[in-house]
Design a protein around this motif. Structure first.
Motif, short mmCIF file in Angstrom:
data_model
loop_
_atom_site.label_atom_id
_atom_site.label_comp_id
_atom_site.label_asym_id
_atom_site.label_seq_id
_atom_site.Cartn_x
_atom_site.Cartn_y
_atom_site.Cartn_z
N LYS A 66 -4.41 -2.79 -19.85
CA LYS A 66 -4.27 -1.65 -18.95
C LYS A 66 -2.85 -1.50 -18.42
CE LYS A 66 -8.58 -0.28 -18.96
NZ LYS A 66 -8.95 1.04 -19.53
N VAL A 67 -2.21 -2.63 -18.11
CA VAL A 67 -0.90 -2.61 -17.45
C VAL A 67 0.25 -2.57 -18.45
CG1 VAL A 67 0.68 -3.94 -15.99
CG2 VAL A 67 -1.75 -3.71 -15.36
N PHE A 68 0.17 -3.36 -19.53
CA PHE A 68 1.28 -3.45 -20.46
C PHE A 68 1.08 -2.62 -21.72
CE2 PHE A 68 1.42 -7.39 -18.00
CZ PHE A 68 2.75 -7.43 -17.62
N GLY A 69 -0.17 -2.23 -21.98
CA GLY A 69 -0.45 -1.50 -23.20
C GLY A 69 -0.73 -2.44 -24.36
N ASP A 70 -1.32 -1.91 -25.39
CA ASP A 70 -1.64 -2.71 -26.57
C ASP A 70 -1.43 -1.84 -27.81
OD1 ASP A 70 -2.42 -4.74 -28.19
OD2 ASP A 70 -4.57 -4.62 -27.72
N GLY B 200 0.79 -1.22 0.00
CA GLY B 200 0.00 0.00 0.00
C GLY B 200 0.83 1.27 0.00
N TYR B 201 2.16 1.14 0.06
CA TYR B 201 3.04 2.32 0.05
C TYR B 201 3.88 2.32 -1.21
CZ TYR B 201 6.18 5.92 1.85
OH TYR B 201 6.90 7.09 2.02
N ASP B 202 4.66 1.28 -1.41
CA ASP B 202 5.38 1.14 -2.68
C ASP B 202 4.39 0.81 -3.80
OD1 ASP B 202 7.94 1.57 -1.58
OD2 ASP B 202 8.04 -0.51 -0.93
N LEU B 203 4.80 1.06 -5.03
CA LEU B 203 3.93 0.81 -6.18
C LEU B 203 4.71 0.01 -7.22
CD1 LEU B 203 1.06 1.42 -7.21
CD2 LEU B 203 1.99 3.43 -8.37
N PRO B 204 4.78 -1.32 -7.06
CA PRO B 204 5.58 -2.15 -7.98
C PRO B 204 5.10 -2.02 -9.41
CG PRO B 204 4.10 -3.50 -6.65
CD PRO B 204 4.05 -2.13 -6.07
N THR B 205 6.04 -2.00 -10.33
CA THR B 205 5.70 -1.82 -11.74
C THR B 205 5.79 -3.14 -12.49
OG1 THR B 205 6.13 -0.45 -13.68
CG2 THR B 205 8.04 -1.25 -12.48
N ALA B 206 5.59 -3.08 -13.81
CA ALA B 206 5.52 -4.30 -14.63
C ALA B 206 6.85 -4.57 -15.32
CB ALA B 206 4.42 -4.15 -15.67
N LEU B 207 7.25 -5.85 -15.32
CA LEU B 207 8.38 -6.29 -16.12
C LEU B 207 7.85 -6.59 -17.52
CD1 LEU B 207 11.32 -7.26 -16.44
CD2 LEU B 207 10.58 -9.49 -15.60
N LEU B 208 8.27 -5.81 -18.48
CA LEU B 208 7.74 -5.96 -19.84
C LEU B 208 8.17 -7.29 -20.45
CD1 LEU B 208 8.29 -2.37 -21.29
CD2 LEU B 208 6.30 -3.31 -20.09
#
Length: 277
Positions: free
Chosen positions: A239-243, A67-75
């Motif tokens: 939503k997360v990786f894009g298209d 709830g504090y850090d905001l992990p991102t996506a590994l493409l």
């Protein structure tokens, strides 16, 4: 701002112990843009991000501040060129209920042990496990057991086991989603933008004690639930990786989520103030 190393970042005049800072793709300031173990890198360098919010794509639940850090996506490395067409046929019959193809090592880290368990104990006509161990030529896993193409396997699997490797994250997570499959992850995995983005209706998470039982777990999921998870996974993939896949989409989502967090915090503060007046 961009920085070449963590020391340069923390020496800035406005650093203030990281307060009001968001470090996007935190692991990249260590000079390695690959999926390296973020936990180990922090410990080895003695870096203290203080009050800054981080967004590594290779941090496990022990290091992530919920709830504090905001992990991102590994493409993903592989990106489905036919995804627009395939997503209209999500529920097509697939040959395998569960698959995994990859390398195993005789290392002690938990993520590599998950791979060994899959290689040694998962079996069935509807399960395809294909592993190799580079450490020994004596092992039955010294080379891949067949030549099944990795992409073909993804496209023909309902569930894809996506354990960590060099870190808790795996390129397979995004690649399984690109193929319209449902990722199966382990208990230490933190999905992209968790908890702001809810993955519970998409991915299947197995506990350490039940990794060995994963084939039976996925076989027991009702067909209607499988279809529902496929739909949610497809929506989250866009939503997360894009298209098509693009890191700018991931960064844009991170900024939008921060906007929501800030608005919620301000609204909560306003409510608390009115209660105390």
């Amino acid at each position: 701002q961009t920085f070449d190393n963590p020391e340069q970042m923390t020496s800035q005049e406005n650093w203030n112990h990281g307060m009001n800072h968001y470090i996007y793709r935190s692991q990249q300031i260590f000079g390695n843009h690959h999926d390296r173990p973020f936990n180990s890198a922090i410990l080895q360098r003695g870096v203290n991000f203080g009050l800054a919010c981080t967004s590594s794509y290779s941090v496990d639940d022990a290091m992530n501040r919920h709830g504090y850090d905001l992990p991102t996506a590994l493409l993903p490395k592989w990106r489905n060129p036919n995804r627009a067409k395939d997503k209209d046929d999500l529920h097509r019959p697939r040959r395998f209920i569960l698959s995994f193809k990859g390398t195993v090592h005789d290392w002690e880290s938990l993520d590599w042990q998950y791979r060994w368990i899959a290689s040694e104990y998962w079996f069935g006509d509807d399960v395809h496990i294909d592993s190799r161990c580079r450490e020994t030529s004596l092992s039955k896993l010294s080379k891949y057991t067949d030549e099944t193409d990795y992409v073909e396997l993804l496209l023909n699997s309902t569930f894809v086991f996506s354990p960590g490797g060099a870190s808790v994250n795996s390129f397979r997570f995004g690649e399984a989603l690109q193929a319209g499959a449902i990722p199966v992850v382990t208990s230490n995995y933190v999905p992209p933008f968790h908890p702001d983005v809810d993955w519970s209706d998409c991915i299947v998470r197995v506990s350490d004690a039940r990794v060995v039982d994963t084939p039976r777990i996925v076989r027991s999921i009702p067909p209607q639930e499988v279809k529902s998870r496929q739909i949610v996974c497809s929506r989250l993939t866009e939503k997360v990786f894009g298209d098509p896949v693009d890191d700018r989409e991931s960064f844009s989502l991170a900024m939008k989520l921060w906007q929501v967090r800030i608005q919620d915090a301000l609204q909560k503060r306003s409510h608390l103030s009115s209660l105390l007046e």
